[in-house]
Write a protein that holds these residues in place. Structure first.
Motif, PDB file in Angstrom:
ATOM      1  N   ASN A   2     -41.824  61.185  49.349  1.00 41.46           N
ATOM      2  CA  ASN A   2     -41.045  60.281  50.200  1.00 41.46           C
ATOM      3  C   ASN A   2     -41.493  60.476  51.638  1.00 41.46           C
ATOM      4  O   ASN A   2     -40.925  61.283  52.373  1.00 41.46           O
ATOM      5  N   ALA A   4     -41.870  60.661  55.376  1.00 47.24           N
ATOM      6  CA  ALA A   4     -40.965  60.457  56.503  1.00 47.24           C
ATOM      7  C   ALA A   4     -41.678  59.796  57.658  1.00 47.24           C
ATOM      8  O   ALA A   4     -41.059  59.144  58.494  1.00 47.24           O
ATOM      9  N   GLN A 198     -44.185  69.459  54.580  1.00 49.32           N
ATOM     10  CA  GLN A 198     -42.866  69.415  53.954  1.00 49.32           C
ATOM     11  C   GLN A 198     -41.792  69.603  55.015  1.00 49.32           C
ATOM     12  O   GLN A 198     -41.823  70.561  55.791  1.00 49.32           O
ATOM     13  N   LEU A 199     -40.838  68.683  55.071  1.00 47.63           N
ATOM     14  CA  LEU A 199     -39.762  68.757  56.038  1.00 47.63           C
ATOM     15  C   LEU A 199     -38.519  69.382  55.404  1.00 47.63           C
ATOM     16  O   LEU A 199     -38.400  69.491  54.182  1.00 47.63           O
ATOM     17  N   ARG A 200     -37.592  69.790  56.254  1.00 46.94           N
ATOM     18  CA  ARG A 200     -36.405  70.498  55.764  1.00 46.94           C
ATOM     19  C   ARG A 200     -35.545  69.654  54.850  1.00 46.94           C
ATOM     20  O   ARG A 200     -34.846  70.169  53.981  1.00 46.94           O
ATOM     21  N   ASP A 201     -35.564  68.331  55.046  1.00 40.29           N
ATOM     22  CA  ASP A 201     -34.730  67.464  54.218  1.00 40.29           C
ATOM     23  C   ASP A 201     -35.390  67.117  52.891  1.00 40.29           C
ATOM     24  O   ASP A 201     -34.871  66.314  52.115  1.00 40.29           O
ATOM     25  N   GLY A 202     -36.524  67.723  52.608  1.00 42.97           N
ATOM     26  CA  GLY A 202     -37.220  67.489  51.356  1.00 42.97           C
ATOM     27  C   GLY A 202     -38.244  66.388  51.400  1.00 42.97           C
ATOM     28  O   GLY A 202     -39.038  66.232  50.457  1.00 42.97           O
ATOM     29  N   SER A 203     -38.259  65.611  52.459  1.00 39.34           N
ATOM     30  CA  SER A 203     -39.254  64.552  52.586  1.00 39.34           C
ATOM     31  C   SER A 203     -40.580  65.136  53.073  1.00 39.34           C
ATOM     32  O   SER A 203     -40.664  66.311  53.450  1.00 39.34           O
TER      33      SER A 203
END
Length: 260
Positions: A2, A4, A198-203
């Motif tokens: 996903n 971002a 990879q971002l903290r929100d999973g995206s």
């Protein structure tokens, strides 16, 4: 996946905030010690240093810790922004300044006795006349007898396709995939880079950059230095005091500004 964020930048735009993450394997302490070793090898006592193409200032801060008064310059405003943030924060006790500047045409109205330009930054100057201008501009900022230490990716590194690389280490947040293409006629290597983080929100943040470097011969570099007021003192196989060889991946040059 996903995404971002997905963009196309030329060089060091979207990458700037993550540059230090990408470079966390680089031994900057060793680099600084090697630079000081080269200064000592030619009997030069460095004091006021111009760090050209300084990026986010990693080497600048290490050299400042060696007791030098350092000014770093870089073409990328995003990289300078990162360097300034560190100078105001974790390195606020060090004597370091930063400015955005194009090495082929800049004036700081300051004089230095030493200069550095590392990590193949000069290979990014694709036009030979502009590279010669850069040598002239650095010379204009140094006092007579000043010493310039710089490196270049060697011709072998381009011909051996050493810049097609990937890193998908699951323990790293930043992954990358680089595809290089070296044009033997133009002597320019184009590297298409894809980064995924990879971002903290999973995206996943995806961005792309295209980097281009030119392969220059040592003979061409020596001629440029001579034409712009430098005396080439030594050329080394990178991170050693040995002479370059046919499979050298990087060269280090030590030049002194001639006294006119």
């Amino acid at each position: 996946m996903n995404p971002a964020h997905s963009t196309e930048q030329t060089q060091f735009g979207d990458l700037a905030p993550f540059y230090d993450e990408l470079m966390d394997v680089v031994p900057y302490d060793f680099w600084a010690e090697y630079v000081m070793t080269l200064f000592g090898f030619v009997g030069h006592n460095a004091s006021r240093l111009l760090d050209c193409a300084c990026g986010t200032g990693n080497l600048s801060f290490k050299l400042a810790k060696q007791g030098l008064d350092v000014t770093g310059v870089d073409l990328s405003p995003e990289m300078i922004e990162q360097a300034l943030a560190k100078a105001r924060g974790i390195y606020c006790d060090l004597k370091v300044e930063f400015a955005q500047a194009d090495l082929t045409d800049f004036c700081l109205n300051k004089a230095f006795d030493s200069a550095t330009c590392l990590y193949d930054s000069l290979n990014y100057i694709l036009d030979a006349d502009k590279l010669q201008n850069a040598f002239a501009q650095v010379a204009a900022h140094l006092t007579a007898g000043g010493v310039f230490v710089f490196d270049l990716n060697a011709v072998y590194a381009f011909e051996a396709n050493l810049f097609s690389q990937s890193n998908r280490n699951p323990r790293k947040q930043l992954h990358y995939d680089w595809k290089a293409n070296f044009d033997n006629e133009t002597r320019i290597c184009t590297v298409k880079m894809e980064f995924k983080r990879q971002l903290r929100d999973g995206s996943v943040q995806i961005f792309h950059e295209t980097h281009r470097e030119r392969a220059y011969t040592r003979e061409k570099i020596e001629a440029m230095l001579h034409a712009t007021g430098w005396e080439l003192l030594h050329t080394f196989d990178a991170y050693t005091l040995n002479r370059p060889h046919d499979r050298s991946e990087r060269w280090f040059f030590v030049a002194r500004k001639r006294e006119n």
